[in-house]
Structure formats: C-alpha cells, structure tokens
Design a protein around this motif. Structure first.
Motif, PDB file in Angstrom:
ATOM      1  N   PHE A   1      32.756  37.976  73.199  1.00  0.00           N
ATOM      2  CA  PHE A   1      32.216  36.707  72.727  1.00  0.00           C
ATOM      3  C   PHE A   1      30.697  36.783  72.657  1.00  0.00           C
ATOM      4  O   PHE A   1      30.041  37.224  73.596  1.00  0.00           O
ATOM      5  N   PHE A   2      30.149  36.325  71.522  1.00  0.00           N
ATOM      6  CA  PHE A   2      28.715  36.354  71.257  1.00  0.00           C
ATOM      7  C   PHE A   2      28.164  34.934  71.208  1.00  0.00           C
ATOM      8  O   PHE A   2      28.687  34.091  70.474  1.00  0.00           O
ATOM      9  N   ASP A   3      27.110  34.684  71.976  1.00  0.00           N
ATOM     10  CA  ASP A   3      26.365  33.434  71.896  1.00  0.00           C
ATOM     11  C   ASP A   3      25.322  33.636  70.807  1.00  0.00           C
ATOM     12  O   ASP A   3      24.347  34.364  70.997  1.00  0.00           O
ATOM     13  N   ARG A   4      25.579  33.036  69.662  1.00  0.00           N
ATOM     14  CA  ARG A   4      24.787  33.295  68.457  1.00  0.00           C
ATOM     15  C   ARG A   4      24.909  34.774  68.120  1.00  0.00           C
ATOM     16  O   ARG A   4      25.747  35.466  68.638  1.00  0.00           O
ATOM     17  N   GLY A   5      24.109  35.260  67.210  1.00  0.00           N
ATOM     18  CA  GLY A   5      24.222  36.664  66.848  1.00  0.00           C
ATOM     19  C   GLY A   5      23.526  36.956  65.536  1.00  0.00           C
ATOM     20  O   GLY A   5      22.572  36.281  65.154  1.00  0.00           O
ATOM     21  N   LEU A   6      24.044  37.954  64.830  1.00  0.00           N
ATOM     22  CA  LEU A   6      23.394  38.454  63.626  1.00  0.00           C
ATOM     23  C   LEU A   6      23.323  37.399  62.523  1.00  0.00           C
ATOM     24  O   LEU A   6      22.305  37.298  61.827  1.00  0.00           O
ATOM     25  N   ILE A   7      24.349  36.620  62.345  1.00  0.00           N
ATOM     26  CA  ILE A   7      24.322  35.607  61.276  1.00  0.00           C
ATOM     27  C   ILE A   7      23.241  34.571  61.568  1.00  0.00           C
ATOM     28  O   ILE A   7      22.454  34.206  60.686  1.00  0.00           O
ATOM     29  N   ASP A   8      23.171  34.103  62.799  1.00  0.00           N
ATOM     30  CA  ASP A   8      22.140  33.132  63.171  1.00  0.00           C
ATOM     31  C   ASP A   8      20.744  33.704  62.926  1.00  0.00           C
ATOM     32  O   ASP A   8      19.864  33.020  62.389  1.00  0.00           O
ATOM     33  N   ALA A   9      20.548  34.949  63.327  1.00  0.00           N
ATOM     34  CA  ALA A   9      19.247  35.598  63.139  1.00  0.00           C
ATOM     35  C   ALA A   9      18.929  35.752  61.655  1.00  0.00           C
ATOM     36  O   ALA A   9      17.790  35.531  61.223  1.00  0.00           O
ATOM     37  N   ALA A  10      19.929  36.112  60.862  1.00  0.00           N
ATOM     38  CA  ALA A  10      19.732  36.270  59.420  1.00  0.00           C
ATOM     39  C   ALA A  10      19.392  34.936  58.758  1.00  0.00           C
ATOM     40  O   ALA A  10      18.562  34.881  57.847  1.00  0.00           O
ATOM     41  N   VAL A  11      20.015  33.867  59.223  1.00  0.00           N
ATOM     42  CA  VAL A  11      19.703  32.527  58.702  1.00  0.00           C
ATOM     43  C   VAL A  11      18.255  32.174  59.025  1.00  0.00           C
ATOM     44  O   VAL A  11      17.513  31.661  58.170  1.00  0.00           O
ATOM     45  N   ALA A  12      17.817  32.459  60.246  1.00  0.00           N
ATOM     46  CA  ALA A  12      16.425  32.190  60.630  1.00  0.00           C
ATOM     47  C   ALA A  12      15.454  33.024  59.796  1.00  0.00           C
ATOM     48  O   ALA A  12      14.401  32.530  59.367  1.00  0.00           O
ATOM     49  N   LEU A  13      15.805  34.287  59.562  1.00  0.00           N
ATOM     50  CA  LEU A  13      14.935  35.156  58.769  1.00  0.00           C
ATOM     51  C   LEU A  13      14.799  34.622  57.342  1.00  0.00           C
ATOM     52  O   LEU A  13      13.691  34.532  56.805  1.00  0.00           O
TER      53      LEU A  13
END
Length: 178
Positions: free
Chosen positions: A81-93
């Motif tokens: 289980f991931f608390d946030r992750g790559l998709i969240d970071a990509a959205v921020a970028l």
C-alpha cells in the motif's frame, strides 16, 4: 507494474497516513508519502525543494522518490500500500508547469487499476509546519488527482468519511483479503 501495488490518494489531511498505519499494523507492506519525507528532509537541509518555495523542484524530487519507492518493492510478496505516489507527484509536476502526467508515466501503469481515494474532510484538515496550504487548495489538488486518475483509466473508489477500522476493512475487502 503490478496489481499488488495499491494506491491510497486524495485530499490532504483526509486520513491517508492513518489508513496506511492501520494497514501496516495488520501486517501489510506500506510506503509512506514521498511529499512528507521530502518536506522533512528539506526543512532539515537547504529548504529549496519545498512546495511553498519551489513547487517544480519539490515535484521533481517527489517523482524520483516515488519511482525509487516502486522499484524498492518490486520483489515484495502480497499487497503493498502506497500513501500517495508517482501519480500524485506527476500531477504536482504538471501543475507546476513541468512535463505532463503522461510524459512522466511514459506509458506505465504503476498501480493496480482500482485506486482508493479519500475525499475532502474539513473536520480533519489542519495546517502544520509541513502542510501550509489551506483547505480550498487541498480540494483543488484532490480534483486534479481525480481527473488524472479518470483520464488514465483507473477505477476510483472513494472511501467513506468513516472510522479508520471501517475504511481499512473496506480496502481489504475490495482487495480480496477479507
């Protein structure tokens, strides 16, 4: 990457980290939110890659950390289980004016198709030294993440505003564990 990588995302201060801790206590492997780790490191260091100082630098670090997190658990057995992750970071970028989410993901689908999303929960929301944005900014981020998940073909399962045990059981039931 794998159907055993389960993403928990959604609104800031919606209970993701609490859910992650409950899942860890039940014996599941968990990966903490990249953003909180970065803020902790940056406030102890030069403080350049903080979301309120330089969102793009912060997002780039979050993308790299999330990719590293995915690689580090490739051989894990069972659900992770991931608390946030790559998709969240990509959205921020993308939001910071950087490359698009699709460019960052480069055609990969890093998490299981079903993503668990915590909705905005004003009663839980609180600013602190590491969370300086307000509730309306958190809701805007939540909306961007949901739109992106939908655009990428993920199935969004919004969790109820309920006690942690109920939310945890919902996740485990829908993952076929309970």
């Amino acid at each position: 990457m794998t159907n055993s990588f389960i993403l928990l995302t959604g609104c800031s201060c919606g209970g993701k980290s609490t859910l992650l801790e409950a899942l860890r206590k039940r014996g599941f492997e968990t990966v903490q939110e990249p953003g909180r780790r970065i803020v902790s490191e940056e406030t102890a260091g030069n403080g350049h890659a903080l979301p309120w100082v330089n969102l793009r630098s912060f997002a780039l670090r979050a993308v790299e950390m999330a990719k590293s997190d995915l690689t580090s658990v490739l051989n894990a057995e069972g659900l992770v289980f991931f608390d946030r992750g790559l998709i969240d970071a990509a959205v921020a970028l993308e939001h910071s004016g950087g490359q698009t989410v699709k460019e960052t993901l480069d055609g990969s689908r890093p998490y299981a198709k079903k993503v668990f999303v915590v909705p905005p929960w004003k009663e839980l929301f609180a600013k602190d030294a590491e969370r300086r944005h307000d509730f309306s900014t958190a809701v805007q981020e939540y909306d961007r993440i949901n739109r992106t998940l939908d655009d990428l073909g993920y199935t969004i399962r919004e969790l109820p505003q309920a006690p942690v045990s109920e939310r945890t059981n919902t996740i485990l039931h829908e993952c076929g564990v309970l």
